[in-house]
Design a protein around this motif. Structure first.
Motif, PDB file in Angstrom:
ATOM      1  N   PHE A   1       0.832  -1.215   0.000  1.00 20.90           N
ATOM      2  CA  PHE A   1       0.000   0.000   0.000  1.00 20.90           C
ATOM      3  C   PHE A   1       0.864   1.262   0.000  1.00 20.90           C
ATOM      4  N   GLY A   2       1.935   1.238   0.802  1.00 21.86           N
ATOM      5  CA  GLY A   2       2.785   2.429   0.920  1.00 21.86           C
ATOM      6  C   GLY A   2       3.398   2.795  -0.422  1.00 21.86           C
ATOM      7  N   ARG A   3       3.930   1.808  -1.095  1.00 20.41           N
ATOM      8  CA  ARG A   3       4.551   2.044  -2.400  1.00 20.41           C
ATOM      9  C   ARG A   3       3.498   2.501  -3.432  1.00 20.41           C
TER      10      ARG A   3
ATOM     11  N   LYS B   1      17.105   2.552  -0.445  1.00 21.35           N
ATOM     12  CA  LYS B   1      17.437   1.992  -1.775  1.00 21.35           C
ATOM     13  C   LYS B   1      16.180   1.398  -2.419  1.00 21.35           C
ATOM     14  N   LYS B   2      15.231   0.986  -1.566  1.00 18.90           N
ATOM     15  CA  LYS B   2      13.987   0.393  -2.080  1.00 18.90           C
ATOM     16  C   LYS B   2      13.038   1.456  -2.645  1.00 18.90           C
ATOM     17  N   LEU B   3      13.459   2.734  -2.597  1.00 16.39           N
ATOM     18  CA  LEU B   3      12.604   3.815  -3.109  1.00 16.39           C
ATOM     19  C   LEU B   3      13.060   4.309  -4.478  1.00 16.39           C
TER      20      LEU B   3
ATOM     21  N   VAL C   1      10.148   2.778  12.051  1.00 11.10           N
ATOM     22  CA  VAL C   1       9.212   3.431  12.977  1.00 11.10           C
ATOM     23  C   VAL C   1       9.430   3.031  14.435  1.00 11.10           C
ATOM     24  N   THR C   2      10.332   2.075  14.679  1.00  8.26           N
ATOM     25  CA  THR C   2      10.669   1.743  16.075  1.00  8.26           C
ATOM     26  C   THR C   2      11.869   2.559  16.562  1.00  8.26           C
ATOM     27  N   ASN C   3      12.378   3.443  15.707  1.00  2.00           N
ATOM     28  CA  ASN C   3      13.561   4.235  16.059  1.00  2.00           C
ATOM     29  C   ASN C   3      13.159   5.700  16.300  1.00  2.00           C
TER      30      ASN C   3
ATOM     31  N   ASN D   1       1.335   3.760   7.710  1.00  2.00           N
ATOM     32  CA  ASN D   1       1.066   2.560   6.910  1.00  2.00           C
ATOM     33  C   ASN D   1       1.925   1.373   7.328  1.00  2.00           C
ATOM     34  N   ALA D   2       3.170   1.623   7.771  1.00  2.00           N
ATOM     35  CA  ALA D   2       4.102   0.529   8.066  1.00  2.00           C
ATOM     36  C   ALA D   2       3.478  -0.472   9.027  1.00  2.00           C
ATOM     37  N   GLY D   3       3.602  -1.755   8.701  1.00  2.00           N
ATOM     38  CA  GLY D   3       3.022  -2.750   9.593  1.00  2.00           C
ATOM     39  C   GLY D   3       3.448  -4.155   9.251  1.00  2.00           C
TER      40      GLY D   3
ATOM     41  N   LYS E   1       5.759  -9.222  20.457  1.00  2.00           N
ATOM     42  CA  LYS E   1       6.049  -7.919  21.086  1.00  2.00           C
ATOM     43  C   LYS E   1       6.631  -6.949  20.068  1.00  2.00           C
ATOM     44  N   TYR E   2       7.491  -7.457  19.191  1.00  2.00           N
ATOM     45  CA  TYR E   2       8.067  -6.591  18.158  1.00  2.00           C
ATOM     46  C   TYR E   2       6.960  -6.087  17.210  1.00  2.00           C
ATOM     47  N   MET E   3       6.000  -6.966  16.895  1.00  2.00           N
ATOM     48  CA  MET E   3       4.888  -6.522  16.038  1.00  2.00           C
ATOM     49  C   MET E   3       4.119  -5.377  16.717  1.00  2.00           C
TER      50      MET E   3
ATOM     51  N   SER F   1      -9.572  -5.610   3.823  1.00  2.00           N
ATOM     52  CA  SER F   1      -9.499  -7.082   3.892  1.00  2.00           C
ATOM     53  C   SER F   1      -8.276  -7.478   3.054  1.00  2.00           C
ATOM     54  N   GLY F   2      -8.242  -8.647   2.459  1.00  2.00           N
ATOM     55  CA  GLY F   2      -7.023  -9.096   1.790  1.00  2.00           C
ATOM     56  C   GLY F   2      -6.692  -8.328   0.517  1.00  2.00           C
ATOM     57  N   PHE F   3      -5.515  -7.702   0.479  1.00  2.00           N
ATOM     58  CA  PHE F   3      -5.057  -6.968  -0.709  1.00  2.00           C
ATOM     59  C   PHE F   3      -3.699  -7.513  -1.156  1.00  2.00           C
ATOM     60  N   ARG F   4      -3.428  -7.378  -2.445  1.00  2.00           N
ATOM     61  CA  ARG F   4      -2.187  -7.926  -3.025  1.00  2.00           C
ATOM     62  C   ARG F   4      -0.969  -7.089  -2.688  1.00  2.00           C
ATOM     63  N   THR F   5      -0.375  -7.412  -1.562  1.00  2.00           N
ATOM     64  CA  THR F   5       0.850  -6.746  -1.118  1.00  2.00           C
ATOM     65  C   THR F   5       1.781  -7.842  -0.588  1.00  2.00           C
ATOM     66  N   ASP F   6       2.859  -7.442   0.083  1.00  2.00           N
ATOM     67  CA  ASP F   6       3.775  -8.438   0.669  1.00  2.00           C
ATOM     68  C   ASP F   6       3.340  -8.889   2.066  1.00  2.00           C
TER      69      ASP F   6
HETATM   70  N1  LIG Z   1      -2.366  -6.392   2.472  1.00  2.00           N
HETATM   71  C1  LIG Z   1      -3.387  -6.666   3.240  1.00  2.00           C
HETATM   72  O1  LIG Z   1      -4.148  -7.603   2.950  1.00  2.00           O
HETATM   73  C2  LIG Z   1      -3.662  -5.815   4.447  1.00  2.00           C
HETATM   74  C3  LIG Z   1      -4.940  -5.925   5.028  1.00  2.00           C
HETATM   75  C4  LIG Z   1      -5.221  -5.138   6.138  1.00  2.00           C
HETATM   76  C5  LIG Z   1      -4.277  -4.269   6.628  1.00  2.00           C
HETATM   77  N2  LIG Z   1      -3.049  -4.193   6.054  1.00  2.00           N
HETATM   78  C6  LIG Z   1      -2.086  -3.225   6.620  1.00  2.00           C
HETATM   79  O2  LIG Z   1      -1.566  -2.424   5.576  1.00  2.00           O
HETATM   80  C7  LIG Z   1      -0.329  -1.862   6.007  1.00  2.00           C
HETATM   81  C8  LIG Z   1       0.703  -1.970   4.893  1.00  2.00           C
HETATM   82  O3  LIG Z   1       1.001  -3.335   4.650  1.00  2.00           O
HETATM   83  P1  LIG Z   1       1.006  -3.939   3.178  1.00  2.00           P
HETATM   84  O4  LIG Z   1      -0.211  -4.742   3.031  1.00  2.00           O
HETATM   85  O5  LIG Z   1       1.288  -2.890   2.179  1.00  2.00           O
HETATM   86  O6  LIG Z   1       2.216  -4.986   3.321  1.00  2.00           O
HETATM   87  P2  LIG Z   1       3.737  -4.911   2.807  1.00  2.00           P
HETATM   88  O7  LIG Z   1       3.775  -4.879   1.322  1.00  2.00           O
HETATM   89  O8  LIG Z   1       4.402  -6.061   3.477  1.00  2.00           O
HETATM   90  O9  LIG Z   1       4.296  -3.537   3.370  1.00  2.00           O
HETATM   91  C9  LIG Z   1       4.652  -3.381   4.715  1.00  2.00           C
HETATM   92  C10 LIG Z   1       5.541  -2.158   4.804  1.00  2.00           C
HETATM   93  O10 LIG Z   1       5.827  -1.911   6.184  1.00  2.00           O
HETATM   94  C11 LIG Z   1       7.222  -1.671   6.273  1.00  2.00           C
HETATM   95  N3  LIG Z   1       7.748  -1.920   7.612  1.00  2.00           N
HETATM   96  C12 LIG Z   1       7.760  -3.064   8.341  1.00  2.00           C
HETATM   97  N4  LIG Z   1       8.367  -2.864   9.521  1.00  2.00           N
HETATM   98  C13 LIG Z   1       8.761  -1.558   9.544  1.00  2.00           C
HETATM   99  C14 LIG Z   1       9.438  -0.739  10.487  1.00  2.00           C
HETATM  100  N5  LIG Z   1       9.873  -1.212  11.660  1.00  2.00           N
HETATM  101  N6  LIG Z   1       9.655   0.569  10.163  1.00  2.00           N
HETATM  102  C15 LIG Z   1       9.236   1.073   8.986  1.00  2.00           C
HETATM  103  N7  LIG Z   1       8.627   0.339   8.036  1.00  2.00           N
HETATM  104  C16 LIG Z   1       8.377  -0.958   8.320  1.00  2.00           C
HETATM  105  C17 LIG Z   1       7.836  -2.601   5.241  1.00  2.00           C
HETATM  106  O11 LIG Z   1       9.170  -2.192   4.977  1.00  2.00           O
HETATM  107  P3  LIG Z   1      10.388  -3.210   4.616  1.00  2.00           P
HETATM  108  O12 LIG Z   1      10.440  -3.307   3.111  1.00  2.00           O
HETATM  109  O13 LIG Z   1      11.592  -2.571   5.201  1.00  2.00           O
HETATM  110  O14 LIG Z   1      10.063  -4.549   5.248  1.00  2.00           O
HETATM  111  C18 LIG Z   1       6.880  -2.357   4.097  1.00  2.00           C
HETATM  112  O15 LIG Z   1       7.198  -1.160   3.437  1.00  2.00           O
HETATM  113  C19 LIG Z   1       0.064  -2.628   7.286  1.00  2.00           C
HETATM  114  O16 LIG Z   1      -0.192  -1.804   8.404  1.00  2.00           O
HETATM  115  C20 LIG Z   1      -0.860  -3.839   7.273  1.00  2.00           C
HETATM  116  O17 LIG Z   1      -1.119  -4.301   8.576  1.00  2.00           O
HETATM  117  C21 LIG Z   1      -2.720  -4.964   4.981  1.00  2.00           C
END
Ligand SMILES: NC(=O)c1ccc[n+]([C@@H]2O[C@H](COP(=O)([O-])OP(=O)(O)OC[C@H]3O[C@@H](n4cnc5c(N)ncnc54)[C@H](OP(=O)(O)O)[C@@H]3O)[C@@H](O)[C@H]2O)c1
Length: 280
Positions: A15-17, A39-41, A59-61, A85-87, A103-105, A181-186
């Protein structure tokens, strides 16, 4: 009209990208795109006409959070929209989930969002305007087996965001929870650790976790459509920005079903609950 500045966490993938790419194509937007590894940007390079700032942010720093906010303000003057967005995710039964990983999550999904928001709020209060978009989840509305702790993080930010939105209304700051709900991301793939059940009583959930892992990048949700809806809400529906924005059919159907049943449940218990008060 002055350009609006958007600051997004976790813009390397997903989503972030997708949001960063969408915003980078708009002529009247300043973009602060952050990632643990900038570098990933590189994907943003082709759009950069001086209105994009790429910054390192885990975001933990706390130091990096402060530095990002200072640098964004110094370059663009304002921070109009913060997108938390990070998660991370985590699949495992409640009893077998790894404590440290969970705990890290919480550090990333809850405290990362909290610390980011607390750092940006003084800027927004001074501006007397701002929008905070917090990525929750369908799992922030409904708790599925094997996602107890992930849901815990998202329920936490739902509660935090709801009260925050009331505290900052008079400062002209709005808060919106995005609940996909479920979206095509990592997310279901590399961003979610998985603990397959070992205890015999939980074997029925093994396949649930395997199926979720295998669904990665085959989910029904389209991040580009999600991003367009979010952008449209922020730009064209600012006055009535919803506190909760479910995205995807499963999310909105589940929310309606849950709240319909909850309404009946709480009505049924109304008189019994009220009888616990002292007589007036
Ligand atoms: N996709 C879904 O189905 C879905 C559904 C509901 C909610 N969400 C939420 O959507 C948000 C974005 O996730 P996504 O679906 O786009 O998954 P994603 O493609 O895995 O993206 C997650 C992003 O979070 C970053 N991240 C992880 N830990 C971090 C940290 N400590 N500091 C900064 N950045 C960090 C990752 O960076 P790195 O490249 O460094 O790992 C990556 O850019 C999350 O909050 C997730 O819970 C996703």
């Amino acid at each position: 009209m002055a350009n609006k500045t958007w600051l997004i966490t976790g813009t390397s993938t997903g989503f972030g990208r997708t949001l960063a790419t969408f915003l980078a194509k708009q002529s009247n937007i300043n973009l602060v795109a952050t990632a643990r590894n900038t570098k990933k940007l590189a994907y943003l390079n082709e759009f950069d006409h001086g209105q994009i700032q790429k910054l390192t942010l885990d975001v933990t720093n706390q130091q990096e959070i402060k530095s990002v906010v200072t640098q964004a303000q110094a370059k663009f003057g304002t921070i109009d929209v913060l997108v938390n967005n990070a998660g991370l995710g985590y699949f495992g039964t409640f009893e077998e989930s790894n404590r440290d990983t969970v705990k890290y999550m919480f550090d990333v999904n809850v405290w990362g969002l909290v610390d980011m928001t607390r750092s940006v709020l003084p800027v927004m209060r001074q501006q007397k305007s701002g929008i905070i978009i917090n990525f929750s989840s369908l799992a922030g509305l409904y708790s599925f087996p094997t996602l107890s702790f992930y849901s815990g993080t998202k329920y936490a930010i739902e509660g935090i965001s709801e009260a925050l939105s009331k505290e900052v209304t008079d400062c002209n700051i709005k808060v919106m929870l995005v609940e996909p709900s479920g979206f095509r991301t990592d997310w279901a793939g590399r961003s979610s650790d998985k603990a397959l059940p070992k205890i015999a009583d939980y074997q029925q959930f093994k396949q649930t976790i395997i199926d979720n892992a295998e669904s990665a990048h085959h989910e029904p949700g389209d991040p580009e459509k999600a991003v367009q809806i979010i952008f449209d809400q922020v730009v064209n529906h600012t006055a009535e920005l919803p506190l909760r924005l479910p995205l995807g059919k499963l999310s909105t159907d589940t929310a309606i079903d849950k709240y319909t049943k909850s309404l009946a449940h709480f009505k049924k218990l109304h008189d019994l609950s009220a009888s616990a008060d002292q007589p007036e």
